[in-house]
Motif scaffolding. Structure first.
Motif, PDB file in Angstrom:
ATOM      1  N   LYS A 156       0.891  -1.139  -0.013  1.00  0.00           N
ATOM      2  CA  LYS A 156       0.091   0.038   0.042  1.00  0.00           C
ATOM      3  C   LYS A 156       0.857   1.372  -0.023  1.00  0.00           C
ATOM      4  N   ALA A 157       0.395   2.247  -0.828  1.00  0.00           N
ATOM      5  CA  ALA A 157       1.204   3.488  -0.893  1.00  0.00           C
ATOM      6  C   ALA A 157       1.007   4.530   0.040  1.00  0.00           C
ATOM      7  N   GLY A 158      -0.127   4.555   0.750  1.00  0.00           N
ATOM      8  CA  GLY A 158      -0.643   5.400   1.609  1.00  0.00           C
ATOM      9  C   GLY A 158       0.244   5.790   2.724  1.00  0.00           C
ATOM     10  N   VAL A 159       0.591   6.959   3.320  1.00  0.00           N
ATOM     11  CA  VAL A 159       1.048   7.422   4.540  1.00  0.00           C
ATOM     12  C   VAL A 159       0.102   8.120   5.339  1.00  0.00           C
ATOM     13  N   MET A 160       0.178   7.484   6.617  1.00  0.00           N
ATOM     14  CA  MET A 160      -0.346   8.581   7.630  1.00  0.00           C
ATOM     15  C   MET A 160       0.585   9.238   8.437  1.00  0.00           C
ATOM     16  N   TYR A 171      12.755  14.347  -0.377  1.00  0.00           N
ATOM     17  CA  TYR A 171      11.241  14.131  -1.139  1.00  0.00           C
ATOM     18  C   TYR A 171      10.595  13.028  -0.310  1.00  0.00           C
ATOM     19  N   GLY A 172      11.204  11.873  -0.004  1.00  0.00           N
ATOM     20  CA  GLY A 172      10.545  10.829   0.433  1.00  0.00           C
ATOM     21  C   GLY A 172       9.923  11.245   2.029  1.00  0.00           C
ATOM     22  N   SER A 173      10.964  11.685   2.808  1.00  0.00           N
ATOM     23  CA  SER A 173      10.806  12.069   4.254  1.00  0.00           C
ATOM     24  C   SER A 173       9.685  13.199   4.245  1.00  0.00           C
ATOM     25  N   LEU A 174       9.546  14.224   3.051  1.00  0.00           N
ATOM     26  CA  LEU A 174       8.752  15.141   3.132  1.00  0.00           C
ATOM     27  C   LEU A 174       7.449  14.905   3.262  1.00  0.00           C
ATOM     28  N   LEU A 175       7.139  13.713   2.713  1.00  0.00           N
ATOM     29  CA  LEU A 175       5.410  13.002   2.828  1.00  0.00           C
ATOM     30  C   LEU A 175       5.116  13.187   4.288  1.00  0.00           C
ATOM     31  N   GLY A 176       6.091  12.844   5.350  1.00  0.00           N
ATOM     32  CA  GLY A 176       5.847  12.865   6.515  1.00  0.00           C
ATOM     33  C   GLY A 176       5.947  14.267   7.108  1.00  0.00           C
ATOM     34  N   THR A 177       6.972  14.885   6.944  1.00  0.00           N
ATOM     35  CA  THR A 177       7.195  16.568   7.694  1.00  0.00           C
ATOM     36  C   THR A 177       5.809  17.270   7.109  1.00  0.00           C
ATOM     37  N   ASP A 178       5.454  18.031   8.230  1.00  0.00           N
ATOM     38  CA  ASP A 178       4.313  18.784   8.109  1.00  0.00           C
ATOM     39  C   ASP A 178       4.455  20.330   7.948  1.00  0.00           C
ATOM     40  N   LEU A 179       5.844  20.715   8.231  1.00  0.00           N
ATOM     41  CA  LEU A 179       5.970  22.265   8.395  1.00  0.00           C
ATOM     42  C   LEU A 179       5.873  22.684   6.817  1.00  0.00           C
ATOM     43  N   GLU A 180       5.123  23.714   6.690  1.00  0.00           N
ATOM     44  CA  GLU A 180       4.827  24.410   5.423  1.00  0.00           C
ATOM     45  C   GLU A 180       6.072  24.968   4.855  1.00  0.00           C
ATOM     46  N   LYS A 181       6.710  25.514   5.551  1.00  0.00           N
ATOM     47  CA  LYS A 181       7.921  26.297   5.114  1.00  0.00           C
ATOM     48  C   LYS A 181       8.844  25.426   4.238  1.00  0.00           C
ATOM     49  N   PHE A 182       8.896  23.999   4.717  1.00  0.00           N
ATOM     50  CA  PHE A 182       9.762  22.974   4.151  1.00  0.00           C
ATOM     51  C   PHE A 182       9.000  22.397   2.790  1.00  0.00           C
ATOM     52  N   GLN A 189       5.835  18.376  -6.351  1.00  0.00           N
ATOM     53  CA  GLN A 189       6.524  17.326  -6.675  1.00  0.00           C
ATOM     54  C   GLN A 189       6.201  16.160  -5.800  1.00  0.00           C
ATOM     55  N   LEU A 190       5.362  16.550  -4.997  1.00  0.00           N
ATOM     56  CA  LEU A 190       5.308  15.420  -3.887  1.00  0.00           C
ATOM     57  C   LEU A 190       4.314  14.328  -4.349  1.00  0.00           C
ATOM     58  N   ALA A 191       4.209  13.006  -4.119  1.00  0.00           N
ATOM     59  CA  ALA A 191       3.019  12.088  -4.376  1.00  0.00           C
ATOM     60  C   ALA A 191       2.070  12.461  -3.461  1.00  0.00           C
ATOM     61  N   GLU A 192       0.874  12.725  -3.865  1.00  0.00           N
ATOM     62  CA  GLU A 192      -0.426  12.941  -2.953  1.00  0.00           C
ATOM     63  C   GLU A 192      -0.768  11.357  -2.131  1.00  0.00           C
ATOM     64  N   VAL A 193      -0.005  11.292  -1.123  1.00  0.00           N
ATOM     65  CA  VAL A 193      -0.299   9.849  -0.710  1.00  0.00           C
ATOM     66  C   VAL A 193      -0.417  10.047   0.836  1.00  0.00           C
ATOM     67  N   THR A 194      -0.423  11.356   1.329  1.00  0.00           N
ATOM     68  CA  THR A 194      -0.240  11.641   2.831  1.00  0.00           C
ATOM     69  C   THR A 194      -1.601  11.677   3.478  1.00  0.00           C
ATOM     70  N   THR A 195      -2.102  11.215   4.505  1.00  0.00           N
ATOM     71  CA  THR A 195      -3.185  11.441   5.219  1.00  0.00           C
ATOM     72  C   THR A 195      -2.746  12.192   6.454  1.00  0.00           C
ATOM     73  N   ARG A 196      -3.011  13.503   6.829  1.00  0.00           N
ATOM     74  CA  ARG A 196      -2.461  14.295   7.865  1.00  0.00           C
ATOM     75  C   ARG A 196      -3.504  14.186   8.793  1.00  0.00           C
ATOM     76  N   VAL A 197      -3.206  13.874  10.197  1.00  0.00           N
ATOM     77  CA  VAL A 197      -3.902  13.677  11.493  1.00  0.00           C
ATOM     78  C   VAL A 197      -3.470  14.484  12.418  1.00  0.00           C
ATOM     79  N   PRO A 198      -4.237  15.138  13.173  1.00  0.00           N
ATOM     80  CA  PRO A 198      -3.620  15.981  14.324  1.00  0.00           C
ATOM     81  C   PRO A 198      -3.036  15.069  15.293  1.00  0.00           C
ATOM     82  N   PHE A 199      -1.765  15.636  15.594  1.00  0.00           N
ATOM     83  CA  PHE A 199      -0.569  14.839  16.687  1.00  0.00           C
ATOM     84  C   PHE A 199      -1.579  14.616  18.025  1.00  0.00           C
ATOM     85  N   GLY A 200      -1.661  13.451  18.364  1.00  0.00           N
ATOM     86  CA  GLY A 200      -2.336  13.164  19.625  1.00  0.00           C
ATOM     87  C   GLY A 200      -3.808  12.595  19.484  1.00  0.00           C
TER      88      GLY A 200
END
Ligand SMILES: Cc1ncc(COP(=O)(O)O)c(C=O)c1O
Length: 424
Positions: A156-160, A171-182, A189-200
């Protein structure tokens, strides 16, 4: 080497400044550097940076001979203190014999030893059987190995990944990093595979296509945010239910930074994959993705060409330094030093109060003082007083305390006095 409780002359409590900060030599070096280094890399203004020349224990000397106290452990690397003599000796011996091997072709015995040690420290110590390892150079590379492992293991390609998370800037780790400035300049250029969830949050989405859940057990660069009780356990059970792999990014928190070998041990949650780096060697760029053996065995046997490797993988000098560093980290005296320093920081920070402070939080030897203002001017003021600090958090308003474990109570209390004065 400044050892805790040693004579104060050998490890003086206060910085020793000989010039204005930055001094003339640092200014000259900055001007030279700015001609040839990409302007995005080294931040420069009239108050910043100083050029490091030497370091030992918690002390750093700059090119003008000023001595600073380091409350950063240089990005969390020097937990055992700068230039630990035994690590330096391990490096010296190894570099006298072999500087570089052929990581995935003709390796060294050291690589095998280090992989076995990392397995023993993680999955074996957690009663989860053997671990298998892919070594790499920087932290973000370990994250990318973990994401690739999850892709292979689950299909499966998706990342939470979580709000305010930091996992590095590839580029791969930016799928996880959330800081907009980065992410912002490269997002297209990033694959749209990330589901972003509030920490906690334990209110986790459905997601049949998610194969990787990537999380820092304590958010480091996000501002020293502790996981609410039950959060990591909820992620574990979500992964079990949904057939995803749980990846703990302990690049920052690992190797006693959070008060235990790994932050996940406090929560009693075992991941499928753990990424480590930073403090592993005390100063050589080396990182690792460690996974349960059966998970890692989703990588195919190498047919003569590894699917994922790099030129410097398993560099023998890095392995020798990491093995020595792990040995020192495992000693009873280091573990009690970490316990004492953790308790001391909690006590000292617990007494600190100023109207600019919004919250003080942390664990072990990683603490953040959240301010009601950006910490930039304070960092410059602290540097001018001989105190090396960094700030975290999306607004840069969390003053970060991640000193070497050998920092003394006198040094912490001196720094807090200066902070109090500079905050006005
Ligand atoms: C939690 C975490 N993950 C990953 C990284 C990236 O590591 P590196 O800068 O070595 O690529 C960092 C760096 O600060 C980090 O704190």
């Amino acid at each position: 080497m400044c050892i805790r409780d040693s004579d104060v002359d050998a490890c003086p409590m206060k910085p020793d400044l000989k010039t204005e900060i930055p001094g003339p030599r640092s200014r000259e070096l900055a001007s030279n550097l700015s001609e040839y280094e990409s302007r995005n890399v080294t931040y420069m203004d009239e108050s910043w940076p100083v050029f490091w020349e030497e370091a030992e224990g918690v002390n750093v000397w700059d090119a003008d001979g000023n001595r600073f106290l380091d409350f950063t452990s240089a990005f969390g690397v020097a937990g055992l203190g700068h230039r630990h003599p035994e690590i330096v000796e391990a490096m010296r011996q190894q570099s006298g014999r072999l500087l570089h091997g052929m990581g995935d072709v003709h390796p060294t015995a050291l690589k095998g030893e280090l992989c076995a040690r990392l397995s023993a420290l993680t999955f074996e110590s957690w009663g989860a059987g053997k671990g298998k390892v892919v070594l790499s150079n920087s932290g973000f590379e370990a994250i990318e190995t973990a994401l690739k492992t999850a892709r292979l293991a689950t299909g499966k390609a998706g990342v939470m990944a979580f709000s305010n998370g930091y996992h590095g800037l590839g580029y791969g780790s930016l799928l996880g990093t959330d800081l907009e400035k980065f992410r912002g300049p490269f997002v297209d250029q990033l694959a749209e595979v990330t589901t972003r969830v509030p920490f906690g949050s334990t209110d986790l989405p459905e997601g049949d296509q998610i194969g990787a859940v990537l999380v820092e057990p304590i958010q480091g660069r996000g501002g020293k945010i502790l996981p609410p009780p039950g959060f990591l356990a909820a992620l574990r059970s979500w992964c079990d239910t949904h057939g995803a792999l749980l990846i703990f990014d302990e690049i920052y928190t690992g190797f006693h930074r959070s008060g235990s070998w790994f932050a996940c041990e406090r929560e009693d949650v075992v991941p499928d994959l753990i990424c480590v780096g930073k403090a592993m060697s005390g100063g050589f760029p080396i990182s690792a993705c460690i996974g349960k053996a059966e998970t890692m065995d989703h990588w195919p046997v190498s047919p003569g060409e590894a699917l994922h490797t790099s030129t410097f993988l398993g560099n023998p000098v890095g392995c020798a330094m990491a093995l020595k560093s792990l040995e020192i980290l495992g000693r009873a005296e280091t573990i009690s030093l970490v316990e004492e320093t953790s308790a001391m920081l909690e006590r000292q920070l617990g007494k600190f109060s100023h109207e600019a402070v919004v919250e003080i939080r942390g664990r072990g030897v990683m603490w953040g003082v959240e301010l009601d203002r950006p910490a930039g001017p304070l960092l410059a003021g602290l540097l001018a007083e001989g105190l090396l600090f960094l700030a975290d958090g999306p607004q840069g308003n969390v003053l970060s305390f991640t000193p070497p474990f050998t920092i003394t109570e006198g040094e912490v209390s001196h720094a807090l006095g200066v902070i109090n004065r500079l905050l006005g």
